[in-house]
Design an enzyme around this catalytic site. Structure first.
Site, PDB file in Angstrom:
ATOM      1  N   CYS A 113      -2.610   8.736   6.912  1.00 13.30           N
ATOM      2  CA  CYS A 113      -2.816   6.950   6.764  1.00 13.30           C
ATOM      3  C   CYS A 113      -3.477   7.768   8.443  1.00 13.30           C
ATOM      4  O   CYS A 113      -4.029   5.933   8.270  1.00 13.30           O
ATOM      5  CB  CYS A 113      -1.655   6.792   6.375  1.00 13.30           C
ATOM      6  SG  CYS A 113      -0.690   6.679   5.120  1.00 13.30           S
ATOM      7  N   HIS A 241      -1.639  -0.332  10.405  1.00 14.19           N
ATOM      8  CA  HIS A 241      -1.543   0.737   8.712  1.00 14.19           C
ATOM      9  C   HIS A 241      -0.450  -0.201   8.022  1.00 14.19           C
ATOM     10  O   HIS A 241       0.173  -0.739   8.113  1.00 14.19           O
ATOM     11  CB  HIS A 241      -1.313   1.570   9.307  1.00 14.19           C
ATOM     12  CG  HIS A 241      -0.258   2.201   7.662  1.00 14.19           C
ATOM     13  ND1 HIS A 241      -1.660   2.053   6.923  1.00 14.19           N
ATOM     14  CD2 HIS A 241       0.438   2.726   6.907  1.00 14.19           C
ATOM     15  CE1 HIS A 241      -1.239   3.459   5.363  1.00 14.19           C
ATOM     16  NE2 HIS A 241      -0.363   3.460   5.634  1.00 14.19           N
ATOM     17  N   ASN A 272      -1.538  -0.681  -0.011  1.00  6.88           N
ATOM     18  CA  ASN A 272      -1.272   0.402   0.853  1.00  6.88           C
ATOM     19  C   ASN A 272      -2.712   1.322   0.660  1.00  6.88           C
ATOM     20  O   ASN A 272      -2.644   2.069  -0.611  1.00  6.88           O
ATOM     21  CB  ASN A 272       0.199   1.482   0.836  1.00  6.88           C
ATOM     22  CG  ASN A 272      -0.192   2.589   2.060  1.00  6.88           C
ATOM     23  OD1 ASN A 272      -1.429   2.631   2.659  1.00  6.88           O
ATOM     24  ND2 ASN A 272       0.893   3.128   1.634  1.00  6.88           N
TER      25      ASN A 272
END
Length: 316
Positions: A113, A241, A272
């Site tokens: 990520c 993020h 996500n």
């Protein structure tokens, strides 16, 4: 002194919207349960015929068009992803071929990520060193390919998409990408995993990641601001993020931000999207005019590894 700046942005998401109500019919969950624990309402899911390369190329084409540059002017293409099926040629090389970029160095980067901010730093360093005048940096993920749709703790989190940035050479006060603050904690790498199989499934130790992110990352954010020579009170926006709204909110509350700072919450609509989440959220903020041109924005990404990378950028 030679530096770099973000010249243009672009993003792409699949057309299919997967709602919390849809998930209620797939696993033992409810809309209220998902919103309370993640803040997520919807996420986008790519079809079987839409690949990581497709999404990366779509977002990159938009960023390149917005930059006004010709394909031949791009000297570096890098794609941050952890869900690419193709090992060789790289996704970056495939994107370059689709966009008619003739001779750039192309490579993929996997830092989970944290991938986009890591790739952005690498592109910035390349431009500063004179290895390329213009670079194309992309974060693209098809998380639906690695989702266990029977696991209610993870399947409610994940979505697909891509975001891209054109990075251009800049001098003196025009430089708009600050020094990176990055690192990892390999001893905790097991907390987020895509491993042990040719068809791995995303797993994580949710509480451990939450404690780590909310406990450690405010220090990283402040360090990125310090390296850029600004205080957190100078920021116009923060794009973390987009892992979970329950991480984003306590993390940003610790940064002494002004009341009018724009905090990206694209996770509500997109879920996500791993390495795609920061450029996707930033591109949307700029497209909607929520952060003015030349305003300082903190980017900070974190995840598998456990890795992190963050820098202050000025909006194009």
């Amino acid at each position: 002194m030679l530096g770099s700046r973000i010249a243009a942005l672009g993003h792409h998401q699949p057309s299919r919207v997967l709602t919390n109500a849809d998930l209620e019919g797939m696993v033992d969950t409810t809309d209220a349960w998902i919103r309370q624990r993640t803040g997520i309402a919807t996420r986008r899911i790519a079809g079987e015929d839409e690949s990581v390369t497709d999404m990366a190329a779509a977002s990159a084409a938009k960023a390149l068009a917005a930059s006004g540059l010709e394909p031949a002017e791009i000297g570096l293409v890098t794609v941050a992803t952890c869900t690419a099926i193709d090992r060789c040629p790289s996704i970056a090389a495939q994107v370059a071929a689709r966009l008619g970029i003739p001779s750039a160095v192309c490579f993929d980067l996997n830092n989970g990520c944290a991938g986009f901010c890591t790739a952005l730093a690498c592109a910035d360093h390349s431009v500063r060193a004179g290895a390329a005048r213009h670079a194309l940096v992309i974060g693209a993920e098809k998380m639906s390919d690695v989702t266990d749709w029977t696991d209610r703790s993870t399947c409610v989190l994940l979505g697909d998409g891509a975001g891209a940035a054109v990075i251009s050479e800049a001098k003196g006060q025009d430089a708009g990408i600050g020094p990176v603050a990055w690192g990892s904690d390999p001893a905790r790498a097991h907390a987020v995993r895509l491993a042990d199989s040719w068809q791995p499934r995303f797993t994580q130790e949710g509480q451990a990641v939450f404690r780590w992110a909310t406990g450690e990352l405010p220090t990283v954010a402040r360090e990125a601001c310090h390296r850029a020579g600004i205080a957190t009170t100078d920021l116009a926006g923060v794009v973390t993020h987009q892992a979970n709204l329950r991480i984003i909110e306590p993390l940003t509350r610790q940064l002494d931000l002004r009341d009018d700072v724009v905090i990206a919450r694209d996770v509500i609509d997109s879920g996500n999207t791993s390495a795609a989440s920061v450029p996707l959220a930033l591109s949307k903020l700029v497209e909607r005019g929520e952060v003015p041109s030349s305003a300082p924005v903190l980017l900070i990404a974190f995840g598998g590894g456990l890795s992190w990378a963050g820098q202050v950028v000025t909006c194009p």
